[in-house]
Design an enzyme around this catalytic site. Structure first.
Site, PDB file in Angstrom:
ATOM      1  N   GLU A 272      52.304  51.832  61.138  1.00  0.00           N
ATOM      2  CA  GLU A 272      52.001  52.556  59.929  1.00  0.00           C
ATOM      3  C   GLU A 272      52.629  53.730  60.223  1.00  0.00           C
ATOM      4  O   GLU A 272      51.865  54.554  60.921  1.00  0.00           O
ATOM      5  CB  GLU A 272      50.424  52.349  59.668  1.00  0.00           C
ATOM      6  CG  GLU A 272      50.038  52.613  58.099  1.00  0.00           C
ATOM      7  CD  GLU A 272      49.834  53.927  57.632  1.00  0.00           C
ATOM      8  OE1 GLU A 272      50.904  54.258  57.281  1.00  0.00           O
ATOM      9  OE2 GLU A 272      48.919  54.382  57.906  1.00  0.00           O
ATOM     10  N   CYS A 306      50.021  60.397  55.116  1.00  0.00           N
ATOM     11  CA  CYS A 306      51.042  59.677  55.346  1.00  0.00           C
ATOM     12  C   CYS A 306      51.325  59.031  53.832  1.00  0.00           C
ATOM     13  O   CYS A 306      52.460  58.838  53.395  1.00  0.00           O
ATOM     14  CB  CYS A 306      50.869  58.328  56.059  1.00  0.00           C
ATOM     15  SG  CYS A 306      49.639  57.379  55.959  1.00  0.00           S
TER      16      CYS A 306
HETATM   17  C1  UN1 Z   1      47.035  58.119  56.312  1.00  0.00           C
HETATM   18  O1  UN1 Z   1      47.558  59.149  55.600  1.00  0.00           O
HETATM   19  O2  UN1 Z   1      47.405  57.523  57.542  1.00  0.00           O
HETATM   20  O3  UN1 Z   1      45.712  55.950  50.976  1.00  0.00           O
HETATM   21  C2  UN1 Z   1      46.187  57.065  55.648  1.00  0.00           C
HETATM   22  C3  UN1 Z   1      45.390  57.082  51.372  1.00  0.00           C
HETATM   23  C4  UN1 Z   1      44.231  57.051  52.226  1.00  0.00           C
HETATM   24  C5  UN1 Z   1      44.774  56.474  53.687  1.00  0.00           C
HETATM   25  C6  UN1 Z   1      45.878  57.443  54.369  1.00  0.00           C
HETATM   26  N1  UN1 Z   1      43.359  55.966  52.090  1.00  0.00           N
HETATM   27  O4  UN1 Z   1      45.860  58.007  51.234  1.00  0.00           O
END
Ligand code: UN1
Length: 526
Positions: A272, A306
């Site tokens: 990820e 992310c």
């Molecule tokens: C991340 O930033 O690694 O969808 C995960 C989202 C959160 C998860 C982010 N539920 O922004």
């Protein structure tokens, strides 16, 4: 120079230093003082930049030992019936419910995300536990019609082994839970290497898990193990033959280092990695809703998700209406102590992060972009903390953007920078949207059914997440989470992501007296 307690933090916790509060929170959660004092890993809170702990780290020999113990735990745990394994996760969910405010507050202190997001992260942990408990009674395989008489075919799902989890600072505990809750109900053991920036929330989570384990009673030692250390610990997970699956969250650069090593030993990977998420704002968009969605997706978590919105592709007919409003929001958003209820934007994680942001903005400026915001604020109150006003970078002002600017737009800078682009033809917008190396999350804002459906179709967004009339960030746990291209292709959390944590066996059973061969092959030996 004022003493360190007379900073933003002190403004709402008059009688306590932030370090004392951390100690109080960790003590409440049952983390022993020795786990966060006297060690070689210095931990700071981005709220003030102060040192809040010195965490001992694990050496290579002890890490090897811990992995071996996790493997031994797996051999035992895999024999526990899955619904019974689910009971452990139900207890974990209960402990997390009881400690939501405590752990949420610790997330805020260690990452700088606002309280509501810190607590939201713990809520995400609780939700995945609920999901995994249900799943523990649904790890079902198919039955398949056999072409042979009196034969039956089916598939069976078995536990895999020790699952290695490498997590990033920005979701320091939720990412562990997405992996651990599923891995554990699937009959695996887990070994976790958290970000070096967030060891305290990891210690707290481990303590909460240990409480649930104690209530469950008699779980094999080392079933869920925390390994705090530097990148070499991560490499040990990646290279250990006792770890058949590594789930790693972080930068694309990290993924590039990890993926070939896992591939070399045919281990599984859930990666990820970076995102460069965009939203298309079409002429029919509900602009009020769009504005609110952009604000949360682009500025929330100080641009350090992310899934953060990094590119806005706006139709030229509404550009002059939307962008001035957006600038107003960017100019007025409350930046400050993430523990204060009216703050929407907390600090960046550290100075390095600030420098990376400033470098990107300087390059954008040199390449001719128009920039709003991006400057450092609250320096007086917090000389060692890094608060910034989120930045809007208008690429659209240029008819022919400078190649350096195009390069910047295609790169993920992990900070609150939103590049604004303009389009007139929908197909150009789609092309622009997909023309980046990453493929995590995406959105379209439109009331036009054709545009919305095309965006979600095979010829639309090429991302793992594609939304209509909501932002790019803040996904629910029920769906599979992850993305394509340089985002790494992994899927965590909901839907059928659990299948990656198990191995599938295809079984064929003959309950007759003959031995018919498949494909009509004959092989008579008399
Ligand atoms: C991340 O930033 O690694 O969808 C995960 C989202 C959160 C998860 C982010 N539920 O922004």
């Amino acid at each position: 120079m004022p003493p360190p307690t007379r900073n933003l933090y002190a403004s709402h916790e008059q009688n306590m230093t932030i370090k004392h509060e951390v100690e109080a929170l960790l003590t409440r959660l049952g983390v022993p003082v020795t786990a966060y004092t006297g060690g070689d890993l210095t931990t700071r809170t981005p709220i003030t930049g102060e040192i809040i702990a010195h965490v001992p780290t694990i050496n290579a020999a002890d890490a090897t030992q811990a992995i071996a113990q996790a493997h031994a735990a797996f051999l035992e745990w895999r024999t526990v019936p899955a619904p019974k394994r689910g009971e452990l996760i139900r207890l974990l969910g209960e402990e997390l419910r009881a400690e939501l405010p405590t752990l949420g507050r610790l997330v805020t202190i260690e990452t700088g995300k606002i309280l509501s997001e810190g607590q939201g992260e713990v809520q995400e942990m609780i939700d995945i536990c609920t999901f995994a408990v249900g799943l523990s009674r649904q790890l079902a395989g198919l039955t398949v019609p056999s072409e042979r008489p009196r034969h039956r075919m089916m598939e069976t799902w078995h536990p895999l082994g020790v699952v290695g989890i490498i997590s990033a600072f920005n979701f320091p505990v939720a990412v562990w839970s997405w992996n651990a809750a599923l891995a554990l109900v699937c009959g695996n053991a887990v070994v976790w290497k958290p970000s070096e920036k967030t060891p305290l929330t990891a210690l707290a989570t481990q303590a909460i898990f240990d409480r649930a384990a104690e209530k469950f009673g008699n779980i094999p030692k080392g079933l869920a193990t925390l390994l705090i250390g530097d990148a070499t610990v991560g490499q040990q997970l990646v290279d250990s033959p006792l770890i058949p699956l590594v789930s790693a969250t972080g930068s694309t650069a990290m993924g590039r280092a990890v993926a070939p090593r896992l591939a070399a030993r045919f281990a599984r990977a859930i990666l990820e990695l970076g995102g460069n998420n965009a939203a298309i704002v079409a002429p029919t968009a509900d602009l009020d809703l769009t504005l609110r969605a952009i604000a949360f997706s682009a500025m929330g978590t100080a641009g350090q998700r992310c899934t953060t919105l990094r590119r806005l592709i706006v139709h030229d007919s509404i550009y002059d209406q939307l962008i001035p409003q957006l600038k107003k929001v960017y100019g007025s958003v409350v930046i400050g102590d993430p523990g204060e209820p009216n703050t929407l934007v907390g600090p960046l994680i550290d100075e390095r992060s600030f420098n990376v942001m400033q470098k990107a903005l300087a390059e954008a400026r040199t390449a001719g972009a128009t920039i709003t915001g991006g400057d450092r604020v609250l320096t007086q109150e917090n000389p060692e903390a890094f608060y910034v006003r989120p930045a809007l970078v208008e690429v659209a002002a240029q008819t022919n953007p400078h190649p350096e600017l195009i390069k910047l737009v295609k790169h993920e800078t992990f900070a609150p920078i939103l590049y604004v682009l303009k389009y007139s033809d929908f197909h150009d917008a789609l092309r622009l949207h997909n023309d980046v190396p990453q493929g995590l999350s995406s959105s379209i804002f439109t009331m036009n059914l054709r545009e919305a459906e095309q965006f979600l179709s095979a010829t639309g967004s090429d991302c793992g997440i594609a939304n209509v009339n909501i932002g790019t960030s803040g996904a629910e746990i029920g769906g599979a989470f992850g993305g394509e291209k340089e985002t790494g292709g992994g899927r965590e959390s909901g839907s059928d992501a659990w299948k990656q944590y198990m191995r599938r066996a295809t079984n064929t059973i003959n309950y007759g007296t003959d031995l018919p061969l498949a494909q009509g092959v004959s092989f008579d030996i008399d």
